[in-house]
Design a protein around this motif. Sequence first.
Motif, PDB file in Angstrom:
ATOM      1  N   ALA A  23       0.815  -1.215   0.000  1.00 16.73           N
ATOM      2  CA  ALA A  23       0.000   0.000   0.000  1.00 16.73           C
ATOM      3  C   ALA A  23       0.849   1.265   0.000  1.00 16.73           C
ATOM      4  N   TYR A  24       2.093   1.144   0.422  1.00 16.92           N
ATOM      5  CA  TYR A  24       2.997   2.293   0.401  1.00 16.92           C
ATOM      6  C   TYR A  24       4.424   1.781   0.495  1.00 16.92           C
ATOM      7  N   LYS A  25       5.364   2.673   0.231  1.00 21.46           N
ATOM      8  CA  LYS A  25       6.772   2.353   0.391  1.00 21.46           C
ATOM      9  C   LYS A  25       7.502   3.587   0.864  1.00 21.46           C
ATOM     10  N   LEU A  26       8.415   3.403   1.797  1.00 21.51           N
ATOM     11  CA  LEU A  26       9.169   4.517   2.369  1.00 21.51           C
ATOM     12  C   LEU A  26      10.535   4.644   1.723  1.00 21.51           C
ATOM     13  N   PHE A  27      10.928   5.903   1.510  1.00 22.08           N
ATOM     14  CA  PHE A  27      12.237   6.184   0.927  1.00 22.08           C
ATOM     15  C   PHE A  27      12.921   7.312   1.696  1.00 22.08           C
ATOM     16  N   THR A  28      14.245   7.328   1.634  1.00 20.86           N
ATOM     17  CA  THR A  28      14.990   8.498   2.081  1.00 20.86           C
ATOM     18  C   THR A  28      14.885   9.555   0.994  1.00 20.86           C
ATOM     19  N   GLN A  29      15.379  10.744   1.281  1.00 22.87           N
ATOM     20  CA  GLN A  29      15.289  11.806   0.272  1.00 22.87           C
ATOM     21  C   GLN A  29      16.115  11.482  -0.964  1.00 22.87           C
ATOM     22  N   GLU A  30      17.119  10.613  -0.810  1.00 20.82           N
ATOM     23  CA  GLU A  30      17.926  10.224  -1.965  1.00 20.82           C
ATOM     24  C   GLU A  30      17.284   9.110  -2.787  1.00 20.82           C
ATOM     25  N   GLY A  31      16.124   8.602  -2.335  1.00 22.53           N
ATOM     26  CA  GLY A  31      15.441   7.558  -3.082  1.00 22.53           C
ATOM     27  C   GLY A  31      15.809   6.153  -2.668  1.00 22.53           C
ATOM     28  N   LYS A  32      16.458   6.000  -1.517  1.00 25.22           N
ATOM     29  CA  LYS A  32      16.805   4.667  -1.020  1.00 25.22           C
ATOM     30  C   LYS A  32      15.690   4.130  -0.129  1.00 25.22           C
ATOM     31  N   ASP A  33      15.451   2.825  -0.219  1.00 31.56           N
ATOM     32  CA  ASP A  33      14.456   2.196   0.644  1.00 31.56           C
ATOM     33  C   ASP A  33      14.850   2.392   2.113  1.00 31.56           C
ATOM     34  N   VAL A  34      13.854   2.608   2.962  1.00 29.41           N
ATOM     35  CA  VAL A  34      14.127   2.741   4.388  1.00 29.41           C
ATOM     36  C   VAL A  34      13.006   2.066   5.165  1.00 29.41           C
ATOM     37  N   GLU A  35      13.361   1.402   6.245  1.00 29.62           N
ATOM     38  CA  GLU A  35      12.369   0.709   7.059  1.00 29.62           C
ATOM     39  C   GLU A  35      11.600   1.698   7.920  1.00 29.62           C
ATOM     40  N   TYR A  36      10.348   1.365   8.182  1.00 27.78           N
ATOM     41  CA  TYR A  36       9.477   2.207   9.006  1.00 27.78           C
ATOM     42  C   TYR A  36      10.092   2.442  10.388  1.00 27.78           C
ATOM     43  N   THR A  37      10.628   1.396  11.009  1.00 30.37           N
ATOM     44  CA  THR A  37      11.189   1.539  12.358  1.00 30.37           C
ATOM     45  C   THR A  37      12.389   2.483  12.374  1.00 30.37           C
ATOM     46  N   LYS A  38      13.160   2.483  11.295  1.00 31.76           N
ATOM     47  CA  LYS A  38      14.299   3.401  11.215  1.00 31.76           C
ATOM     48  C   LYS A  38      13.806   4.836  11.114  1.00 31.76           C
ATOM     49  N   MET A  39      12.727   5.044  10.364  1.00 37.97           N
ATOM     50  CA  MET A  39      12.161   6.384  10.279  1.00 37.97           C
ATOM     51  C   MET A  39      11.667   6.848  11.644  1.00 37.97           C
ATOM     52  N   ILE A  40      10.991   5.986  12.383  1.00 38.53           N
ATOM     53  CA  ILE A  40      10.485   6.353  13.709  1.00 38.53           C
ATOM     54  C   ILE A  40      11.636   6.754  14.630  1.00 38.53           C
ATOM     55  N   LYS A  41      12.734   6.036  14.581  1.00 34.69           N
ATOM     56  CA  LYS A  41      13.890   6.381  15.406  1.00 34.69           C
ATOM     57  C   LYS A  41      14.422   7.769  15.061  1.00 34.69           C
ATOM     58  N   ALA A  42      14.434   8.089  13.771  1.00 39.59           N
ATOM     59  CA  ALA A  42      14.902   9.416  13.346  1.00 39.59           C
ATOM     60  C   ALA A  42      13.930  10.498  13.788  1.00 39.59           C
ATOM     61  N   LEU A  43      12.645  10.242  13.665  1.00 38.15           N
ATOM     62  CA  LEU A  43      11.646  11.227  14.072  1.00 38.15           C
ATOM     63  C   LEU A  43      11.718  11.489  15.571  1.00 38.15           C
ATOM     64  N   ALA A  44      11.967  10.444  16.344  1.00 38.52           N
ATOM     65  CA  ALA A  44      11.986  10.573  17.796  1.00 38.52           C
ATOM     66  C   ALA A  44      13.127  11.466  18.289  1.00 38.52           C
ATOM     67  N   LYS A  45      14.127  11.688  17.465  1.00 38.13           N
ATOM     68  CA  LYS A  45      15.268  12.528  17.847  1.00 38.13           C
ATOM     69  C   LYS A  45      15.078  13.989  17.439  1.00 38.13           C
ATOM     70  N   ALA A  46      13.975  14.278  16.786  1.00 34.88           N
ATOM     71  CA  ALA A  46      13.748  15.626  16.262  1.00 34.88           C
ATOM     72  C   ALA A  46      13.117  16.538  17.303  1.00 34.88           C
ATOM     73  N   ASP A  47      13.153  17.831  17.025  1.00 32.74           N
ATOM     74  CA  ASP A  47      12.394  18.816  17.806  1.00 32.74           C
ATOM     75  C   ASP A  47      11.018  19.037  17.182  1.00 32.74           C
ATOM     76  N   VAL A  48      10.994  19.065  15.854  1.00 34.13           N
ATOM     77  CA  VAL A  48       9.750  19.276  15.117  1.00 34.13           C
ATOM     78  C   VAL A  48       9.705  18.297  13.947  1.00 34.13           C
ATOM     79  N   VAL A  49       8.573  17.635  13.785  1.00 30.94           N
ATOM     80  CA  VAL A  49       8.326  16.775  12.632  1.00 30.94           C
ATOM     81  C   VAL A  49       7.178  17.388  11.847  1.00 30.94           C
ATOM     82  N   LEU A  50       7.394  17.619  10.562  1.00 33.00           N
ATOM     83  CA  LEU A  50       6.346  18.138   9.681  1.00 33.00           C
ATOM     84  C   LEU A  50       5.888  17.014   8.767  1.00 33.00           C
TER      85      LEU A  50
END
Length: 287
Positions: A23-50
């Motif tokens: 139903a969907y696929k996640l990518f980094t800004q460079e177009g590389k596949d990325v796992e959902y859990t890795k994205m969550i870890k990155a978001l959790a380190k942010a101050d603001v997520v848009l």
Amino acid sequence: MRICIACLFLVVITTVRAQDKPAYKLFTQEGKDVEYTKMIKALAKADVVLVGELHDNAIDHWLELQVAKDLYAVRNDLVLGFEMFEADDQIVLGEYLTGVIEERHLLSEAKVWDNYKNDYKPLIELAKEKKLPAIATNVPRRYANLVYRKGIDALQTLPEEAKKWIAPLPIEIDLTLPGYKSLASMSMGGHGGAPSNENMARSQAVKDATMAYFILKNRKGLFVHYNGAYHSQNFEGIVWYLKKAAPELKIVTIHSVEQDSIEELEEKNQKVADFVIAIPKDMTKTY
């Protein structure tokens, strides 16, 4: 015989894979596949997520809820913010979250979007259940329309009470930014220059500036903001105003796109955000 069986097995496996329908696929800004859990870890380190959404996309709204739940599991200091609520509706939204009023009052007295029940109610109910702040960040639409009709200086004529729901005036607007420049050109039908036609871009900039202002005003922990993809794509819009006011902030952006195939991220959809959600173009719409 064994060779035939092996060939048949490969045909079956290939056929099964061809039937997979993600139903969907996640990518980094460079177009590389990325796992959902890795994205969550990155978001959790942010101050603001848009979270730049496609307003009518069912997968987007489902993912928004999952991301909020999973971030709450690791960061219980979440604050949720919404383009979909105008700043002068904050008192009504707050009263609903604290149980002072019922949902029928929220629906009748706040300027909720027509797709609220399907698309945004789950997030508001999560905020209510977990006692998370939910912030109405958008400029009242009547003031954005005022800019579109009469120009940015018209905001100065408003009474002080009205100005509380807008980013502090005067608002800096850079119409050379690609997003605004493109919008101004579109609204002009390709005919160049009339200042009144540029007011479409100025009204969008007022929205971006106001959303950034209320994000900063209410940021205590991890602020997750939901907005249309336009308002944060290419690290412009809200991102530009946030960085102008608080360059030290760690901002992570998510952007949604629709493609005929989501096997790879199309070149035009690369580098538009830190994480890109690719969704099949024929995905069910919520309205």
